[in-house]
Enzyme design. Sequence first.
Site, PDB file in Angstrom:
ATOM      1  N   GLU A 164      27.142  11.429  49.969  1.00 28.70           N
ATOM      2  CA  GLU A 164      26.935  11.612  51.396  1.00 28.70           C
ATOM      3  C   GLU A 164      27.520  10.455  52.204  1.00 28.70           C
ATOM      4  OE1 GLU A 164      26.013  14.167  53.025  1.00 28.70           O
ATOM      5  OE2 GLU A 164      25.487  15.382  51.287  1.00 28.70           O
ATOM      6  N   TYR A 212      20.581  12.178  59.296  1.00 24.24           N
ATOM      7  CA  TYR A 212      21.306  13.173  58.513  1.00 24.24           C
ATOM      8  C   TYR A 212      21.269  12.848  57.024  1.00 24.24           C
ATOM      9  CZ  TYR A 212      25.089  15.452  56.081  1.00 24.24           C
ATOM     10  OH  TYR A 212      25.808  16.141  55.141  1.00 24.24           O
ATOM     11  N   ASP A 232      25.250  17.480  60.859  1.00 28.45           N
ATOM     12  CA  ASP A 232      26.391  16.615  61.098  1.00 28.45           C
ATOM     13  C   ASP A 232      27.361  17.380  61.981  1.00 28.45           C
ATOM     14  OD1 ASP A 232      27.470  18.499  59.421  1.00 28.45           O
ATOM     15  OD2 ASP A 232      28.181  17.085  57.904  1.00 28.45           O
TER      16      ASP A 232
END
Length: 353
Positions: A52, A135, A153
């Site tokens: 991520e 996020y 996002d």
Amino acid sequence: MNPRDPEYYNISILPVRDPRRVVAATETWFAAHQRLLPWRRNYDPYHVWVSEVMLQQTRMEVVLRYHEAFIERFPDVASLAKASDDAVLSLWSGLGYYRRARMLRDGARYVLARHKGVVPHDVGELSQIPGIGRYTAGAISSIAYGHRAPIVDGNIARILSRLAGIDEPLASPALMRAAWREAENLVEASRSPRDFNQGLMEIGALICTPRKPDCTSCPVRRYCFAYAHKRTESLPRKKIKAETRDMNVALYIVSDRRGRILMRRESGALMTAMLHLPHGDTSLLSGAPLRVTASQLLATFRHSITTWRVFFSVYKGELAGSIHDDGEYEWIDPDQLSNVPHPSYVAKALALM
């Protein structure tokens, strides 16, 4: 509100109808069409975390070239926590946005100290880790642990803008607030938050693209406001782009008798701790320019850095004075460049030798 009422189509946000059907369609599609990605082999929370962070503002095909090498070198939180800046940044060279790498390492140190090296599952605890925002916390919690945590996002905001008719500019606070509300409602209706959130991500990457979305292949088109009203190209509204500025930078390749290249450790906001070639006067990089006499122009090339369009001129050079032995400059074997942290355009410049 009645769909026959003209005002129905004038509101800025049209809530997603029947979230359960949207979620079920997304989960079913993901189960059949998901890409085989390395962090999906066992959903190790640390591997998901690394992926991520790497995927922030970086294309998937680029991340795939880096992720496995990074995990091989730093297989767990403890090994990353013990790593030096140079060790981490050397493996990050070419990914850009180098602050992410340092924050990831700092986050690993926090997890080792506060959670005995085990990545927490709770969004609140995850959000306390340096470098992890809303996020990323939601992504780790939902994808690694299967918790009902929403994620938004840029890609997901685009999908939800089209799906729910959120008529706000891309990346605007209004769009993000509305998208988070929609994401919360949808993930609450999911059977598998892991599959649903990743399904949205995959739809954004493969189908609901910024330009020319492939609506005929979309599993949720029957529920999509933009598809129904022929607004897939106009939602979300375009954001005002930051002005691109041009800059000219001279880079100097200075060699010693052993063939080593003189490099300088940067301290500016963009390139902190990265090794760089001596350069001409520029506000992009830190420190005073080194006194170098340019003896030969090797080549020129263009490179984009955030909102800068940089035109590099690469010279073979010679020192016009002495170097203070303060650790700012180092002599580096070009064959060992991959072992030291450096911006990707430095490798481009050295390839011109």
